[in-house]
Design a protein around this motif. Sequence first.
Motif, mmCIF file in Angstrom:
data_model
loop_
_atom_site.group_PDB
_atom_site.id
_atom_site.type_symbol
_atom_site.label_atom_id
_atom_site.label_comp_id
_atom_site.label_asym_id
_atom_site.label_seq_id
_atom_site.Cartn_x
_atom_site.Cartn_y
_atom_site.Cartn_z
ATOM 1 N N ARG A 87 0.800 -1.235 0.000
ATOM 2 C CA ARG A 87 0.000 0.000 0.000
ATOM 3 C C ARG A 87 0.831 1.283 0.000
ATOM 4 N NH1 ARG A 87 -3.428 -2.856 4.247
ATOM 5 N NH2 ARG A 87 -1.933 -1.842 5.581
ATOM 6 N N VAL A 88 1.919 1.272 -0.766
ATOM 7 C CA VAL A 88 2.735 2.478 -0.939
ATOM 8 C C VAL A 88 3.398 2.368 -2.314
ATOM 9 C CG1 VAL A 88 4.821 1.538 0.149
ATOM 10 C CG2 VAL A 88 4.419 3.985 0.203
ATOM 11 N N ALA A 89 3.645 3.513 -2.932
ATOM 12 C CA ALA A 89 4.291 3.507 -4.240
ATOM 13 C C ALA A 89 5.758 3.108 -4.093
ATOM 14 C CB ALA A 89 4.190 4.879 -4.886
ATOM 15 N N PRO A 90 6.277 2.325 -5.032
ATOM 16 C CA PRO A 90 7.686 1.927 -4.962
ATOM 17 C C PRO A 90 8.600 3.071 -5.402
ATOM 18 C CG PRO A 90 6.704 1.054 -6.951
ATOM 19 C CD PRO A 90 5.596 1.726 -6.185
ATOM 20 N N VAL A 91 9.835 2.994 -4.972
ATOM 21 C CA VAL A 91 10.882 3.896 -5.446
ATOM 22 C C VAL A 91 11.983 3.049 -6.073
ATOM 23 C CG1 VAL A 91 10.393 5.652 -3.697
ATOM 24 C CG2 VAL A 91 12.117 3.922 -3.243
ATOM 25 N N GLU A 92 12.792 3.663 -6.910
ATOM 26 C CA GLU A 92 13.922 2.958 -7.506
ATOM 27 C C GLU A 92 15.170 3.226 -6.683
ATOM 28 O OE1 GLU A 92 14.291 3.971 -11.635
ATOM 29 O OE2 GLU A 92 12.644 2.640 -12.177
ATOM 30 N N ILE A 93 15.915 2.155 -6.431
ATOM 31 C CA ILE A 93 17.187 2.291 -5.716
ATOM 32 C C ILE A 93 18.248 1.454 -6.421
ATOM 33 C CG2 ILE A 93 16.044 2.707 -3.504
ATOM 34 C CD1 ILE A 93 16.850 -0.106 -2.656
ATOM 35 N N ARG A 94 19.504 1.787 -6.146
ATOM 36 C CA ARG A 94 20.636 1.053 -6.710
ATOM 37 C C ARG A 94 21.094 0.030 -5.691
ATOM 38 N NH1 ARG A 94 25.852 0.646 -6.645
ATOM 39 N NH2 ARG A 94 26.287 2.298 -5.170
ATOM 40 N N LEU A 95 21.355 -1.180 -6.162
ATOM 41 C CA LEU A 95 21.790 -2.273 -5.290
ATOM 42 C C LEU A 95 23.124 -2.831 -5.747
ATOM 43 C CD1 LEU A 95 18.462 -4.302 -5.060
ATOM 44 C CD2 LEU A 95 19.323 -2.626 -3.420
ATOM 45 N N GLU A 96 23.891 -3.337 -4.798
ATOM 46 C CA GLU A 96 25.112 -4.074 -5.090
ATOM 47 C C GLU A 96 24.852 -5.550 -4.825
ATOM 48 O OE1 GLU A 96 28.511 -2.624 -2.952
ATOM 49 O OE2 GLU A 96 27.929 -0.530 -3.319
ATOM 50 N N LEU A 97 25.345 -6.400 -5.731
ATOM 51 C CA LEU A 97 25.250 -7.843 -5.551
ATOM 52 C C LEU A 97 26.591 -8.369 -5.078
ATOM 53 C CD1 LEU A 97 23.317 -8.709 -8.837
ATOM 54 C CD2 LEU A 97 22.378 -8.265 -6.558
ATOM 55 N N GLU A 98 26.589 -9.566 -4.505
ATOM 56 C CA GLU A 98 27.826 -10.156 -3.967
ATOM 57 C C GLU A 98 28.883 -10.376 -5.032
ATOM 58 O OE1 GLU A 98 26.328 -13.666 -2.027
ATOM 59 O OE2 GLU A 98 26.562 -12.673 -0.095
ATOM 60 N N ASP A 99 28.461 -10.600 -6.277
ATOM 61 C CA ASP A 99 29.420 -10.893 -7.344
ATOM 62 C C ASP A 99 30.045 -9.628 -7.933
ATOM 63 O OD1 ASP A 99 27.387 -9.802 -8.873
ATOM 64 O OD2 ASP A 99 26.886 -11.673 -9.910
ATOM 65 N N GLY A 100 29.750 -8.476 -7.349
ATOM 66 C CA GLY A 100 30.322 -7.221 -7.822
ATOM 67 C C GLY A 100 29.448 -6.488 -8.815
ATOM 68 N N ASN A 101 28.430 -7.135 -9.334
ATOM 69 C CA ASN A 101 27.500 -6.473 -10.245
ATOM 70 C C ASN A 101 26.550 -5.585 -9.462
ATOM 71 O OD1 ASN A 101 28.330 -7.528 -12.792
ATOM 72 N ND2 ASN A 101 27.421 -9.488 -12.205
ATOM 73 N N GLU A 102 25.823 -4.759 -10.179
ATOM 74 C CA GLU A 102 24.830 -3.935 -9.512
ATOM 75 C C GLU A 102 23.548 -3.905 -10.332
ATOM 76 O OE1 GLU A 102 25.496 0.667 -10.604
ATOM 77 O OE2 GLU A 102 26.978 -0.141 -9.227
ATOM 78 N N ILE A 103 22.477 -3.581 -9.643
ATOM 79 C CA ILE A 103 21.181 -3.380 -10.277
ATOM 80 C C ILE A 103 20.850 -1.915 -10.025
ATOM 81 C CG2 ILE A 103 18.736 -3.985 -10.261
ATOM 82 C CD1 ILE A 103 19.612 -6.781 -9.241
ATOM 83 N N SER A 104 20.796 -1.138 -11.090
ATOM 84 C CA SER A 104 20.659 0.305 -10.914
ATOM 85 C C SER A 104 19.214 0.753 -10.723
ATOM 86 C CB SER A 104 21.277 1.053 -12.098
ATOM 87 O OG SER A 104 20.644 0.675 -13.294
ATOM 88 N N ARG A 105 18.251 -0.090 -11.078
ATOM 89 C CA ARG A 105 16.858 0.348 -10.997
ATOM 90 C C ARG A 105 15.979 -0.705 -10.328
ATOM 91 N NH1 ARG A 105 14.980 2.556 -16.580
ATOM 92 N NH2 ARG A 105 13.432 3.528 -15.258
#
Length: 151
Positions: A87-105
């Motif tokens: 019951r709340v709008a999502p926001v986009e955040i940047r994440l780091e993964l253990e393998d060094g990759n990231e998810i920017s959105r």
Amino acid sequence: MSLSNRVWYFAYGSNLNPDQMNKRVGEWHLSKRALARNYRLAFNVFSAEWQGNTANLLETGKFADTVYGVVYLLTEEQFLKLQKHERVAPVEIRLELEDGNEISRAKAFLWSSTTKERPPPEPYRRTMEAGLVQHGYKKSLIDKVLGKSEK
């Protein structure tokens, strides 16, 4: 598999628990341990369902502040089910993964809350802990994560 109709969702509270996520959205394609920098974990959102305060992310702007969690790869339909529950709008955040990759959105749910921070109810805390364990987090890190709730 096309990622165009998929959503990366970052869980840091009770949705860390795969059993709870399965009840809320069904089976998902993939999940990975991830972390969000420049945020801290706060228990400042009152939940009638849990009868106490639940987890929230507070943006700090400090790189050293880190929230550990899990990123799930969901279909758009699954994510919409989850959003209806949260019951709340999502926001986009940047994440780091253990393998060094990231998810920017990646998507996450953050609440604007003026509720005073308090430790979460024990069932909520146990649900979070079980989720961290099931995703392979080490006990020392789990203690650190959950220790933050004892303010």
